[in-house]
Scaffold this active site. Structure first.
Site, PDB file in Angstrom:
ATOM      1  CD  GLN A   1      -2.650  -1.138   2.630  1.00  0.00           C
ATOM      2  OE1 GLN A   1      -2.668  -2.166   3.276  1.00  0.00           O
ATOM      3  NE2 GLN A   1      -3.260  -0.045   3.054  1.00  0.00           N
TER       4      GLN A   1
ATOM      5  CB  THR B   1      -4.115  11.524  13.069  1.00  0.00           C
ATOM      6  OG1 THR B   1      -3.217  10.429  13.132  1.00  0.00           O
ATOM      7  CG2 THR B   1      -5.546  11.005  13.086  1.00  0.00           C
TER       8      THR B   1
ATOM      9  CD  GLU C   1      -9.401   3.398   7.426  1.00  0.00           C
ATOM     10  OE1 GLU C   1      -9.342   4.575   7.029  1.00  0.00           O
ATOM     11  OE2 GLU C   1      -8.645   2.937   8.289  1.00  0.00           O
TER      12      GLU C   1
ATOM     13  NE  ARG D   1     -12.686  -1.743   4.936  1.00  0.00           N
ATOM     14  CZ  ARG D   1     -13.309  -2.445   4.010  1.00  0.00           C
ATOM     15  NH1 ARG D   1     -13.255  -3.755   4.026  1.00  0.00           N
ATOM     16  NH2 ARG D   1     -13.976  -1.843   3.060  1.00  0.00           N
TER      17      ARG D   1
ATOM     18  CB  ALA E   1      -5.937   7.574   6.386  1.00  0.00           C
TER      19      ALA E   1
ATOM     20  CD  GLU F   1      -0.764   2.639   6.610  1.00  0.00           C
ATOM     21  OE1 GLU F   1      -1.868   2.162   6.930  1.00  0.00           O
ATOM     22  OE2 GLU F   1      -0.349   3.741   7.031  1.00  0.00           O
TER      23      GLU F   1
ATOM     24  CG  PHE G   1      -8.307  -5.728   3.879  1.00  0.00           C
ATOM     25  CD1 PHE G   1      -9.449  -5.066   3.464  1.00  0.00           C
ATOM     26  CD2 PHE G   1      -7.978  -6.930   3.262  1.00  0.00           C
ATOM     27  CE1 PHE G   1     -10.264  -5.595   2.470  1.00  0.00           C
ATOM     28  CE2 PHE G   1      -8.786  -7.463   2.260  1.00  0.00           C
ATOM     29  CZ  PHE G   1      -9.926  -6.790   1.860  1.00  0.00           C
TER      30      PHE G   1
ATOM     31  CG  PHE H   1      -4.769   3.438  11.296  1.00  0.00           C
ATOM     32  CD1 PHE H   1      -3.923   2.711  10.474  1.00  0.00           C
ATOM     33  CD2 PHE H   1      -4.218   4.457  12.061  1.00  0.00           C
ATOM     34  CE1 PHE H   1      -2.556   3.000  10.423  1.00  0.00           C
ATOM     35  CE2 PHE H   1      -2.854   4.753  12.020  1.00  0.00           C
ATOM     36  CZ  PHE H   1      -2.032   4.025  11.195  1.00  0.00           C
TER      37      PHE H   1
ATOM     38  NE  ARG I   1      -7.382   7.197  11.730  1.00  0.00           N
ATOM     39  CZ  ARG I   1      -8.102   8.158  11.152  1.00  0.00           C
ATOM     40  NH1 ARG I   1      -9.366   8.346  11.475  1.00  0.00           N
ATOM     41  NH2 ARG I   1      -7.564   8.936  10.245  1.00  0.00           N
TER      42      ARG I   1
HETATM   43  N1  MTE Z   1     -11.330  -2.645  -0.027  1.00  0.00           N
HETATM   44  C1  MTE Z   1     -10.768  -3.695  -0.660  1.00  0.00           C
HETATM   45  N2  MTE Z   1     -11.490  -4.340  -1.580  1.00  0.00           N
HETATM   46  N3  MTE Z   1      -9.496  -4.109  -0.381  1.00  0.00           N
HETATM   47  C2  MTE Z   1      -8.734  -3.491   0.579  1.00  0.00           C
HETATM   48  O1  MTE Z   1      -7.593  -3.883   0.819  1.00  0.00           O
HETATM   49  N4  MTE Z   1      -8.631  -1.692   2.255  1.00  0.00           N
HETATM   50  C3  MTE Z   1      -9.401  -0.814   3.166  1.00  0.00           C
HETATM   51  C4  MTE Z   1     -10.443  -0.033   2.371  1.00  0.00           C
HETATM   52  N5  MTE Z   1     -11.195  -0.904   1.511  1.00  0.00           N
HETATM   53  C5  MTE Z   1      -9.313  -2.372   1.273  1.00  0.00           C
HETATM   54  C6  MTE Z   1     -10.627  -1.977   0.924  1.00  0.00           C
HETATM   55  C7  MTE Z   1      -8.582   0.120   3.899  1.00  0.00           C
HETATM   56  S1  MTE Z   1      -7.818  -0.413   5.290  1.00  0.00           S
HETATM   57  C8  MTE Z   1      -8.454   1.430   3.516  1.00  0.00           C
HETATM   58  S2  MTE Z   1      -7.572   2.514   4.445  1.00  0.00           S
HETATM   59  C9  MTE Z   1      -9.070   1.939   2.295  1.00  0.00           C
HETATM   60  O2  MTE Z   1      -9.760   0.935   1.574  1.00  0.00           O
HETATM   61  C10 MTE Z   1      -7.970   2.557   1.429  1.00  0.00           C
HETATM   62  O3  MTE Z   1      -8.405   2.940   0.191  1.00  0.00           O
HETATM   63  P1  MTE Z   1      -9.082   4.375  -0.098  1.00  0.00           P
HETATM   64  O4  MTE Z   1      -8.258   5.389   0.610  1.00  0.00           O
HETATM   65  O5  MTE Z   1      -9.047   4.470  -1.540  1.00  0.00           O
HETATM   66  O6  MTE Z   1     -10.461   4.280   0.494  1.00  0.00           O
HETATM   67 MO1  MOS Z   2      -6.219   1.364   6.079  1.00  0.00          MO
HETATM   68  S1  MOS Z   2      -6.034   0.481   7.909  1.00  0.00           S
HETATM   69  O1  MOS Z   2      -5.757   2.941   6.706  1.00  0.00           O
HETATM   70  O2  MOS Z   2      -4.799   0.802   5.302  1.00  0.00           O
END
Ligand code: MTE
Ligand code: MOS
Length: 749
Positions: A191, A433, A706, A336, A502, A226, A222, A338, A304
């Site tokens: 990520q 944050t 999230e 997810r 985030a 990161e 998820f 955090f 957080r």
């Molecule tokens: N959705 C899918 N399909 N796969 C993922 O790994 N990660 C989640 C969420 N949704 C994830 C997901 C997490 S932890 C975050 S922080 C956000 O997607 C990140 O993507 P965005 O900033 O584009 O929402």
């Molecule tokens: Mo999502 S836990 O901020 O990668």
């Protein structure tokens, strides 16, 4: 509009790390990891492995050319154990061999002499020993001590929450290729391409401009990729540097489960005070975060937890303290939410506790304390709140009282099946944050055939960020989506990226893309103005591949305009930078305005518990959710559904088990149960909150990655209510509510 990847996903044509065609001469890495959670590493015997068939080299800490360090936030994480091992699964040596099988075979021939030391797995024990990752963090608002003295009702208790395995479908992995002049190209399932670049540079001693990191997409992250992709990319990079051959490592599922960190388990103490009108006047909470053996992202996750300690509620007097406790488990990491969900669980438990003791419904206390416009969060930011509107709009649509009555009616009739209902309001702050991380860049090229290529710092991991970014470009240029191509996330094209995390990737990278496209569009308008004889550029617009003048379509199409601009030597490329305005946070006072905005929502969750067997089903999760104004309902609804299922998995069936020796017992899918199609809610209803508010989200379409996970937490409290409908008891707040635990509580009397 569908996710742009949907077709290639279904046809199996999407490229993941393991699909990258390999260069001849590629070696395969495999790690020898510690079987002991805590100990002194006296010696490593690699002689037999080195002689093993197909083995090119075995690498240990002493071989590294750069630093033996990959800690991103705190430099406390060696890539390879040296002197001490501090968790089971800690990498000790790397085997590089001609095939995966030969590498694994050789790993089994390595032995390590480790003198065991006492392992610590309990965060409270670590805290008592003073073993903290960073000094404790605290949020204070008002005066709790004085407020408690004046409260009608005060209740205190303790909660436990377990961790959660990310279980991304694609395991961790990387592929490092030596390029000329000692440089490296690294493909990584990460990520955070820049985080990988930094870690690789540290362990190889290379400057950042010598290392290119490229990411096509992830089969899920998820939060687990990161920072935790860094180790595997570093291992491949070190291997490539030392052997001058490409090195690949894609972890086996059990290696991944054993060696990587998970969602942080927390143990927490709470004290809640209410007045006679059921207003929460004071809340004191202490969080013990189980950080694992090194910092990883534990400090920001801990922060957080504090930011979301009061969830959607306004509480005038709050003291929240958080300890990041060092234990002998794999370093726990982003997941997810955090740390936010861990904070919210405790306030929800405290409210349920108070409601039970006072003989009122938890929903009454929840509803009565929702944060309103202008109320202050404990960290100083004033709310622009839709907590109440999401509740009332949800109620108007779903009729919460009726659903409760339905469950009560069912319970009156049914002896061995009981229904439970719970409300789950959610308030989640959007922005990293750490303010400096809220920046992103986008590089846009318009080619002379009219097609458009976009590169940003965002990583596609299934959440549909590429689709949203393509929509932004298509909208600004007035083009169909198939004219836009989103390219890999690459540190040569986009430098110094924040990780895709985030929930802010679409906002940050989408806004940068919007800026870049608008700059190019404005240049094109100057050209078009002459071509269509418009009086001013303000009279021009771009739609369905044509230039419009005063709202009328002209004969000038996009492709001709682009070619003309090119012939006039107009720049058709732009690299734009976006930084979220108006945000700040000062840890010396623990006050500020850290979030661009909040996402609000209210869910009602209904379950049925089989009181003979302890099994349960989730009947429905119905939520009123604040999308702002969604730019892609298909993608956003997918995020809501996936988030809910992941959240209720965490709260119900997923149970990470480490034994006292620090060994992961739930180390495979046979012993770690995640929700499957049979355990998803029978109904997920999503009602978009109606709001006219402006916000800082891209095209007013709020972040969605999230927040929905936290609706799933309602399942925990709904199950609890169903148990209480069967027997008089007061289950401890100890998540997850596995069927075994449910059964024990049903017959605890
Ligand atoms: N959705 C899918 N399909 N796969 C993922 O790994 N990660 C989640 C969420 N949704 C994830 C997901 C997490 S932890 C975050 S922080 C956000 O997607 C990140 O993507 P965005 O900033 O584009 O929402
Ligand atoms: Mo999502 S836990 O901020 O990668």
């Amino acid at each position: 509009m569908k996710n742009l990847d949907s077709k290639s996903h279904v046809r199996g044509e999407s490229i993941y790390l393991d699909d990258i065609p390999l260069i001849q001469g590629t070696l395969y890495a495999c790690v020898f990891d510690s079987a002991v959670a805590h100990g002194t590493l006296r010696s490593i015997n690699t002689a037999d492995a080195e002689k093993s068939e197909g083995v090119m080299r075995v690498v240990t800490a002493k071989d590294l050319i750069g630093e033996n360090q990959i800690g991103g936030v705190v430099p406390d994480e060696p890539l390879l154990a040296d002197g001490e091992v501090h968790f089971q699964g800690m990498p000790i040596a790397i085997v590089l061999a001609e095939s995966e099988e030969l590498a694994r075979k050789a790993v089994r021939k390595i032995t390590a002499d480790i003198e065991p030391l006492e392992p610590v797995t309990d965060p409270r024990v670590a805290a008592a020993n003073g073993d903290l990752i960073v000094p404790p963090k605290k949020f204070i608002m008002g005066d709790c001590e004085e407020a408690f003295a004046n409260c009608e009702h005060v209740f205190s208790g303790r909660t436990e929450q377990n961790g959660q395995e990310h279980l991304y479908i694609e395991t961790q992995g990387a592929y490092a290729i030596p390029i000329e002049n000692s440089g490296l190209k690294v493909y990584s399932s990460t990520q955070g391409p820049t985080a990988v670049q930094r870690a690789v540079c540290r362990v190889t001693g290379l400057p950042m401009h010598q290392v290119e990191v490229d990411v096509q997409r992830l089969g899920g992250g998820f939060g687990g990729k990161e920072d935790q992709a860094n180790a595997w990319a570093s291992i491949c990079a070190v291997g490539a540097q030392l052997t001058k051959r490409p090195v690949k490592y894609a972890l086996h599922r059990m290696e991944d489960m054993r060696m990587t960190g998970k969602r942080h388990p927390y143990s927490s103490d709470y004290k809640i005070g209410l007045n006679k009108d059921l207003k929460i006047i004071a809340y004191e909470v202490t969080f013990y975060q189980n950080a694992g053996a090194s910092a990883d992202l534990s400090p920001p996750v801990l922060e957080r937890t504090l930011f979301h300690a009061t969830n959607s509620y306004f509480i005038p007097n709050v003291t929240a303290t958080a300890y990041s406790c060092r234990t002998n488990l794999p370093p726990n990491t982003a997941f997810r939410g955090f740390g936010g969900p861990q904070g919210m669980f405790v306030i929800e438990a405290a409210i349920v506790h108070a409601a039970e003791k006072l003989g009122v419904s938890a929903a009454d206390i929840q509803r009565n304390n929702l944060i309103d416009d202008g109320d202050e969060f404990p960290y100083g930011q004033k709310a622009e709140s839709d907590a109440i509107t999401s509740w009332t709009q949800g109620d108007a649509e779903f009729n919460f009282a009726h659903l409760q009555k339905e469950a009560d009616g069912f319970n009156d009739e049914s002896k061995y099946f009981k229904k439970g209902v719970a409300m789950m309001p959610v308030c989640f702050g959007i922005s990293f944050t750490k303010t400096p991380m809220n920046q992103a860049r986008s590089l846009v090229h318009v080619y002379t055939d009219g097609s458009v290529a976009v590169s940003t710092g965002a990583v596609e991991m299934g959440q549909g960020v590429n689709t949203k970014i393509a929509q932004v470009a298509a909208k600004v240029f007035g083009l169909p989506i198939d004219k836009i191509k989103i390219h890999t996330t690459n540190t040569l094209r986009i430098a110094n990226t924040s990780p895709t995390a985030a929930s802010a990737a679409a906002d940050l990278n989408g806004k940068a893309t919007q800026m870049a496209c608008e700059t190019i569009r404005d240049r094109l308008f100057e050209v078009a103005k002459g071509l269509v004889e418009a009086e001013a550029v303000e009279n021009l617009s771009l739609e369905d591949g044509h230039v419009y003048r005063n709202g009328d379509r002209t004969s000038l199409d996009w492709k001709s305009l682009v070619m003309d601009a090119h012939l006039q030597r107009v720049n058709l490329s732009e690299h734009a930078h976006y930084a979220t305005p108006g945000i700040n946070f000062d840890w010396t006072t623990a006050k500020g305005h850290p979030f661009a905005y909040h996402v609000y929502g209210t869910a009602i969750v209904g379950v049925t518990v089989d009181c003979l067997r302890g099994r349960y089903e989730v009947d429905y999760v119905k939520c009123c959710h604040d999308f702002g104004s969604s730019m892609n309902t298909s993608v956003d609804n997918g995020q809501i559904e996936g988030g809910i299922v992941q959240g209720l998995g965490w709260m119900t069936m997923e149970e990470v088990v480490y034994d006292d020796a620090g060994k992961l017992r739930s180390n495979a899918l046979s012993t770690y149960k995640v929700p499957d199609i049979h355990s998803v809610p029978k109904e997920i209803a999503i009602l978009p909150l109606q709001t006219n508010r402006e916000n800082l989200a891209v095209l007013n379409s709020k972040a969605v990655g999230e927040p929905p996970l936290m609706y799933g937490m309602g399942a925990y409290f709904a199950i609890r209510n169903a148990i209480k409908a069967f027997t008089e008891c007061s289950p401890e707040f100890d998540a997850p509510f596995t069927p075994e635990k449910v059964l024990m509580n049903l017959y605890s009397e």
